[in-house]
Design an enzyme around this catalytic site. Sequence first.
Site, short mmCIF file in Angstrom:
data_model
loop_
_atom_site.label_atom_id
_atom_site.label_comp_id
_atom_site.label_asym_id
_atom_site.label_seq_id
_atom_site.Cartn_x
_atom_site.Cartn_y
_atom_site.Cartn_z
CE LYS A 21 41.10 36.77 39.36
NZ LYS A 21 42.10 37.08 38.36
CD GLU A 59 40.64 35.42 35.51
OE1 GLU A 59 39.88 35.02 36.40
OE2 GLU A 59 41.73 36.00 35.74
CD GLU A 115 39.72 43.41 36.95
OE1 GLU A 115 40.24 43.32 38.05
OE2 GLU A 115 39.12 42.46 36.40
CB SER A 133 49.30 42.82 39.17
OG SER A 133 49.24 41.71 38.28
CG HIS A 142 36.97 38.75 35.68
ND1 HIS A 142 37.97 38.01 35.08
CD2 HIS A 142 37.57 39.45 36.66
CE1 HIS A 142 39.12 38.27 35.70
NE2 HIS A 142 38.90 39.14 36.67
N GLY A 186 46.82 39.04 37.12
CA GLY A 186 47.53 37.84 37.54
C GLY A 186 48.94 37.73 36.99
CG ASN A 204 37.53 37.86 41.21
OD1 ASN A 204 36.98 36.81 41.58
ND2 ASN A 204 37.84 38.11 39.95
N GLY A 245 42.52 40.49 42.87
CA GLY A 245 42.41 39.04 42.76
C GLY A 245 43.31 38.37 43.78
#
Length: 248
Positions: free
Chosen positions: A11, A95, A163, A208, A93, A169, A9, A229
């Site tokens: 992003k 986010e 996740e 991560s 997701h 992250g 991903n 990510g």
Amino acid sequence: MVQKLLAGNWKMNGTRAALEEVRALTAAHPRPAVALVLCPPATLIAAMADLTRDHPLAVGGQDCHVAPQGAHTGDVSATMLVDAGASHVIVGHSERRADHGETDADVAAKMATAQSAGLIPILCLGETLAQRDAGETLQVVTSQLLGSLSPEADPTRLVVAYEPVWAIGTGRVAESGQIAEAHGVLRKTLSERFGDNGDRIPLLYGGSVNPSNAAAIFAIADVDGALVGGASLKAADFGAILEALQAA
Ligand code: PGA
């Protein structure tokens, strides 16, 4: 037997120059032994799909609108993703849930739109740190899962990614016991809902994942791959994670 799958991903990262990383990745891994998906920003989907036409790497979007077209400035529809060459799309997701207030009902609608357009949704779910500290993790992920599946959901074209929000992250990976517990509950819920087809839905871990921790994560029960990510942006890192999954 569950299909192993590694998804990246990007992003909101990457301009056309970043396609060099895709060139390097596909050159170094011409015949991956697991399914491989990269989800770049929408601006790069068509170019990445063109670039990987002769390689098994699949391309995915990072979100889709529920409508096929219309007055929704800035949004991208599932049919547009297909037209650009995508076969997958990330939905739900954390986010998107945080930045755009997406609810499980929104995610269920996007899943349905994505599947009816012919895309394979990668459904993301996971608890916040506050929910984990309150002992609510398993209840949260179960209700996110069930709340994101419409009655028509097709289990044969679906990927689920666990996740934990606090692991995304942050460089902080969930402990193997925490991952095993969450994946075990998700697998059981999918089996109850879909029978044998539920046992074959790839269950990815995300948060991560990097070349140093990938092998240990892939050794955990019910982990069929990863949604990566930051470490998916560099061919060397993503390639190393791919090798760890192939060896698992
Ligand atoms: P990360 O992101 O690997 O950078 O933690 C994972 C994700 O958000 O899918």
